[in-house]
Structures are given as structure tokens and as C-alpha cells.
Design a protein around this motif. Structure first.
Motif, short mmCIF file in Angstrom:
data_model
loop_
_atom_site.label_atom_id
_atom_site.label_comp_id
_atom_site.label_asym_id
_atom_site.label_seq_id
_atom_site.Cartn_x
_atom_site.Cartn_y
_atom_site.Cartn_z
N GLN A 46 0.82 -1.21 0.00
CA GLN A 46 0.00 0.00 0.00
C GLN A 46 0.86 1.27 0.00
O GLN A 46 0.44 2.30 -0.53
CB GLN A 46 -0.93 0.00 1.22
CG GLN A 46 -2.02 -1.06 1.20
CD GLN A 46 -3.17 -0.69 0.27
OE1 GLN A 46 -2.98 -0.15 -0.81
NE2 GLN A 46 -4.39 -1.00 0.69
N LYS A 47 2.04 1.19 0.57
CA LYS A 47 2.92 2.37 0.62
C LYS A 47 3.73 2.56 -0.66
O LYS A 47 4.31 3.63 -0.88
CB LYS A 47 3.87 2.25 1.81
CG LYS A 47 3.19 2.34 3.16
CD LYS A 47 4.19 2.13 4.29
CE LYS A 47 3.51 2.19 5.66
NZ LYS A 47 4.47 1.93 6.76
N THR A 48 3.78 1.54 -1.49
CA THR A 48 4.60 1.59 -2.70
C THR A 48 4.02 2.58 -3.71
O THR A 48 2.82 2.57 -3.99
CB THR A 48 4.69 0.19 -3.35
OG1 THR A 48 5.28 -0.71 -2.42
CG2 THR A 48 5.54 0.24 -4.61
N SER A 49 4.87 3.42 -4.26
CA SER A 49 4.44 4.32 -5.33
C SER A 49 4.32 3.54 -6.64
O SER A 49 4.98 2.51 -6.82
CB SER A 49 5.45 5.46 -5.50
OG SER A 49 5.54 6.23 -4.31
N TYR A 50 3.50 4.04 -7.53
CA TYR A 50 3.27 3.33 -8.80
C TYR A 50 2.92 4.33 -9.88
O TYR A 50 2.48 5.45 -9.62
CB TYR A 50 2.15 2.29 -8.65
CG TYR A 50 0.81 2.90 -8.28
CD1 TYR A 50 -0.16 3.15 -9.25
CD2 TYR A 50 0.50 3.21 -6.95
CE1 TYR A 50 -1.38 3.71 -8.91
CE2 TYR A 50 -0.72 3.75 -6.60
CZ TYR A 50 -1.66 4.00 -7.60
OH TYR A 50 -2.87 4.55 -7.26
N LEU A 51 3.12 3.91 -11.12
CA LEU A 51 2.79 4.76 -12.25
C LEU A 51 1.29 4.76 -12.49
O LEU A 51 0.61 3.74 -12.34
CB LEU A 51 3.49 4.25 -13.51
CG LEU A 51 4.94 4.70 -13.73
CD1 LEU A 51 5.47 4.07 -15.02
CD2 LEU A 51 5.05 6.22 -13.81
N SER A 52 0.76 5.90 -12.87
CA SER A 52 -0.65 6.00 -13.24
C SER A 52 -0.94 5.06 -14.41
O SER A 52 -0.08 4.86 -15.28
CB SER A 52 -0.97 7.44 -13.64
OG SER A 52 -2.21 7.51 -14.31
N PRO A 53 -2.13 4.47 -14.46
CA PRO A 53 -2.50 3.64 -15.62
C PRO A 53 -2.41 4.38 -16.94
O PRO A 53 -2.30 3.75 -17.99
CB PRO A 53 -3.95 3.24 -15.31
CG PRO A 53 -4.07 3.32 -13.83
CD PRO A 53 -3.18 4.46 -13.43
N TYR A 54 -2.44 5.71 -16.89
CA TYR A 54 -2.39 6.51 -18.11
C TYR A 54 -0.97 6.93 -18.48
O TYR A 54 -0.78 7.62 -19.50
CB TYR A 54 -3.28 7.75 -17.95
CG TYR A 54 -4.72 7.39 -17.73
CD1 TYR A 54 -5.55 7.06 -18.80
CD2 TYR A 54 -5.27 7.36 -16.45
CE1 TYR A 54 -6.88 6.71 -18.60
CE2 TYR A 54 -6.60 7.01 -16.24
CZ TYR A 54 -7.40 6.69 -17.32
OH TYR A 54 -8.71 6.34 -17.12
N ALA A 55 0.01 6.52 -17.68
CA ALA A 55 1.40 6.86 -17.97
C ALA A 55 2.06 5.75 -18.78
O ALA A 55 1.62 4.59 -18.76
CB ALA A 55 2.16 7.09 -16.66
N GLU A 56 3.11 6.08 -19.48
CA GLU A 56 3.86 5.09 -20.25
C GLU A 56 4.51 4.08 -19.31
O GLU A 56 5.21 4.46 -18.37
CB GLU A 56 4.94 5.79 -21.09
CG GLU A 56 5.81 4.86 -21.90
CD GLU A 56 5.00 4.01 -22.85
OE1 GLU A 56 5.10 2.77 -22.75
OE2 GLU A 56 4.27 4.58 -23.69
N ALA A 57 4.28 2.77 -19.56
CA ALA A 57 4.72 1.76 -18.59
C ALA A 57 5.61 0.69 -19.20
O ALA A 57 5.95 -0.29 -18.52
CB ALA A 57 3.50 1.09 -17.96
#
Length: 466
Positions: free
Chosen positions: A280-291
Motif C-alpha cells: 500500500q505504501k509503494t508508489s506506482y505509475l498511473s495507468p495513463y502513464a507510459e509503462a
């Protein structure tokens, strides 16, 4: 249905069809599209009753009834005058998951408020929509039209999340009913919003391709929900280039939930507290960002995949999807190959039901018990359909996955009560041109239909010819 009722448009339609045939006009019946085979869900893993969310299993039972009835309704809706010989509906057997001795006729007779049945002078059984069903068909068309703009937004956002900003039309078709897309979306709807997307034909088929990027739509539903809880109603106004997010996901468990179960003498944890907190604390890329540069298997990769699945489920009317429909998009949305394992791992965010031949995944936060917290008009429409089937549900506690389900008991119950003791359940039609009604070669096979196939219903006097 009573034989003397004034609403018997079905009888009148049969008479009119007879007159048309007599005048030499050949009626070509609509082709009911054969169903694609269902994917049989594998046993994902042993789970205790404590992990099974009974309320959501009840939802699945209701959905199974509605889904099968809507399949028949959609087939009749495609027919001329919404009428067809009953036997012709047997092509739907695979789509309905029927095995012998069960027949499509079970659904027709089980829902007399939705479907009407007539027997013509040749003994051929005909099925059609009741006046209530006709009204529902008109209401659905209106609701789908009203929902078109919202559906267009969600499809555009799917394109914005995809790797190449385009998706195969055939894959989007899997979401048609889940997202409230109209029946003719391949032909008409895809051309209605040229400012959002366009239809392109490539070597491997037709695709919908994004036309313009809308930064206000690059804000996830999860971000909007978190902002709303915080009293910030202007989440879209902060939209910019999608990037890194650090929002925890809402987790919801049944009241008697235990975080572990015992299998073969060993304790297995559904949810490990330490791992969950770290996730839950982990940062993540938005689904709309290049992945595409993310490392498969990393926690950032997995959390973004959870965010993508959360977003897709948020777009659906019932916040629920058949898991097959999600796995079809692994490549386009940069999701892991073992997607089912990820869904099961994040129990609390998602719930996977193993009932039926295909697995379904729920967004748990969207439900309060057996009910959706927010119901779209099209969801309320489906509830009307369910009410007219007469299905109310009996089992308060759903048993094991492979036990006979409540919905199957209702749909495939003994034939003795299907027609009741009322001979009026089947209307006998005397056509003025009865000798000519079925002279067309395309209907000749139906004229020779073996009524013994419907022996479940012709015994006991409930539907015999007079």
C-alpha cells in the motif's frame, strides 16, 4: 399468458406471417449467431469458506439468471417481428451452457412474463416477446442512447491506457454489455464520436484508435474517490501529465474473515499484514502513464497492474467482469501473464468468484452486501428483467463451488411446474392460410419438428394441443 387475453400480438403476428407467405413473399429468418465456446475456469486454489464472500456469490447467482434470459431476449429481438419457431432457439444451447436433457424451452417457459409461446395449426411451437418484454426492449434502447456519451468516455480512456493508443474492436466487444455499449456499436456507434476515436483497418482486423488526448480524463476513478473523501471536488482541475501515484487502495473483507486457512496441515495466509502494508505504501505509475520500461514482477509493476484493473472495473456498470475479458488485454495494458494470481493475491481489493464455468472478479469497494452502492440506470433495468423472471433466490448461504446452484435449481427445475396446470399457457393459433404458413423450404424442418423433444412440457396436460 391466457389464451383469451387481448394482448396476444404473437397470435396476430403468426396470422400476418401466414398471409405474407400466401402472397408469395418469402420470409428469411434472422441468423442467430452461434456462441463462442466458454472458457472453463481452472481451479485457482483451495479456499476456505471463511474466504468466500457469500454476498458476492449471491450476486453471481442473480447474474447467471439474468445473463441467460437476456441471451434469449437478444436472440428474439433480432428476429423479424420478434418471433421465431421455438426449436430454432436451440442454437443458443452452447451459449447458455446447456447440456441434455435441458433445453432452451426451459427459459422460455420459466419466464412467462417475458416470453410468450404459441402453437400453430401445424403443431409448430413459436416463441415471442411479451408486451412487458417489448416495453423493456424499448426502455433499454433509450437508456443505451442516454449512456452513449459516458460509454464513449470510458472507451476513450481505455485507449488512453493502452500501449499503442489503439485496441482491437473484437476485444472491446467483450465489454459491450459490461460497459453499456449499444448492440450496433460495431456499425454505428464507433463512428458517432470522431473527435474521440476512429475506426482503422489493419492487416489483423479492425481497431479503434485514439484521436485526441484529454488530460482531464487521465485522472483515475480511484484518485477522484480519494479526493472526494478528502472534500476536494476539483480533482480533474489538477490534471496534468500522468505520472507517479502513491495512493493506497481501499480493502474490504467479510465480517468473519480470517487472514489464514489450513490446508493439508499447514497454515496458508490470504493476506500477510506486513506485505500488504508495504504494498500500500509503494508508489506506482498511473495507468495513463507510459509503462513499457517497468520491470515485470517488480512491486511497482504489480501495483500499476492493480491500478489498471481497478480502473477497468470502475468503468463497468456492475463493477464486475469475467476474468477472461481482463486477460485478453494483458499485452495492450502491460499487465502480468499470471493475472489471476495477482487478483487472488490482492484479496480485499478484488474478489474472484469461482462459481460457474467462467470466473468473475469484483471490485469489492463498490458493494454493500449484495447490492451495488451506486446503480446506473442500466443496472436498474436489469433488475426489472430479473423481477419478471420470477427468480427471488432461496439459498441464504451458498454452498461449495461445484454444488448445484440456486439459479440452476430455478432454471432447470423439474418440468412439472414449468407450464403449471393452465392449458392457456400455450395459445393455439388457427391461421386462415395455415396450409401455406410453412410451405417455405426454410421453415419446413420446423414443421416436422419432433414434439417429443419437448416431452417435459407436453405431459400432464399443461401444454397439449386442444
Amino acid at each position: 399468458m391466457r389464451a383469451t387475453c387481448s394482448r396476444n400480438c404473437l397470435a396476430e403476428l403468426l396470422r400476418r406471417l401466414g398471409q405474407v407467405e400466401a402472397q408469395g413473399q418469402t420470409r428469411s429468418p434472422s441468423q442467430l449467431s452461434p456462441a463462442r465456446s466458454m472458457t472453463r475456469g481452472r481451479s485457482v486454489r483451495e479456499r476456505s469458506k471463511k474466504k468466500r464472500v457469500n454476498d458476492l456469490e449471491v450476486v453471481i447467482e442473480r447474474c447467471k439468471v439474468v445473463s441467460k434470459v437476456l441471451t434469449v431476449l437478444d436472440a428474439l429481438k433480432m428476429e423479424e417481428e420478434h418471433v421465431t419457431p421455438l426449436r430454432r432457439l436451440e442454437i443458443l444451447r452452447p451459449q447458455l451452457g446447456l447440456t441434455k436433457p435441458h433445453k432452451v424451452a426451459h427459459f422460455v417457459y420459466r419466464s412467462p412474463q417475458l416470453f410468450e409461446v404459441c402453437r400453430d395449426s401445424r403443431g409448430v411451437m413459436w416463441a415471442g416477446l411479451s408486451p412487458q418484454a417489448e416495453a423493456l426492449v424499448e426502455e433499454e434502447a433509450r437508456l443505451l442512447e442516454e449512456h452513449s456519451r459516458t460509454a464513449a468516455e470510458y472507451v476513450t480512456r481505455l485507449l488512453m491506457m493502452s500501449v499503442g493508443r489503439r485496441l482491437p474492436v473484437d476485444k472491446i466487444a467483450h465489454f459491450r454489455r459490461d460497459m453499456g455499449l449499444p448492440h450496433d456499436f460495431r456499425i454505428r456507434w464507433v463512428h458517432m464520436f470522431p473527435e474521440l476515436f476512429r475506426l482503422v483497418t489493419l492487416e489483423d482486423g479492425d481497431y479503434l484508435e485514439l484521436v485526441s488526448w484529454n488530460p482531464n480524463w487521465a485522472v483515475t476513478e480511484h484518485e477522484k474517490n480519494v479526493a472526494a473523501l478528502a472534500g476536494d471536488t476539483s480533482a480533474n482541475s489538477h490534471a496534468g501529465t500522468p505520472g507517479e501515484l502513491s495512493l493506497p487502495f481501499h480493502m474490504k473483507f467479510p465480517p468473519d474473515f480470517k487472514s489464514y486457512y489450513k490446508f493439508r496441515g499447514k497454515a496458508h495466509h490470504y493476506v500477510k499484514t506486513g506485505n500488504t502494508e508495504q504494498f500500500q505504501k509503494t508508489s506506482y505509475l498511473s495507468p495513463y502513464a507510459e509503462a513499457r520500461e517497468l520491470t515485470p514482477g517488480s512491486q511497482e509493476f504489480d501495483k500499476r497492474a492493480v491500478a489498471v484493473m481497478h480502473e477497468i472495473l470502475s468503468f463497468t456498470l456492475e463493477k464486475r467482469l469475467v476474468t477472461d475479458h481482463l486477460t485478453h488485454f494483458r499485452r495492450e495494458f502491460v499487465m502480468p501473464q499470471k493475472l489471476m494470481r495477482l487478483l487472488l493475491k490482492h484479496y480485499g481489493i478484488f474478489y474472484v468468484s469461482e462459481r460457474g464455468k467462467r470466473l468473475s472478479v469484483f471490485l469489492t469497494e463498490a458493494y454493500d452486501g449484495t447490492e451495488l452502492i451506486k446503480k446506473a440506470p442500466l443496472v436498474k433495468w436489469k433488475e426489472k428483467v430479473l423481477q419478471l423472471t420470477g427468480y427471488r433466490g432461496k439459498n441464504k448461504n451458498i454452498g461449495k463451488v461445484h454444488e448445484s446452484s440456486d439459479s440452476e435449481d430455478y432454471l432447470f427445475g423439474g418440468g412439472s411446474d414449468i407450464g403449471g396446470d393452465d392449458d392457456g399457457a400455450i395459445l393455439n393459433v388457427e391461421s386462415e392460410d395455415s396450409d401455406d404458413v410453412l410451405d417455405d423450404g426454410t421453415l419446413a424442418d420446423d414443421a416436422e419438428m419432433d414434439l417429443g423433444d419437448l416431452s417435459d412440457y407436453t405431459e400432464g396436460g399443461s401444454v397439449k394441443s386442444r
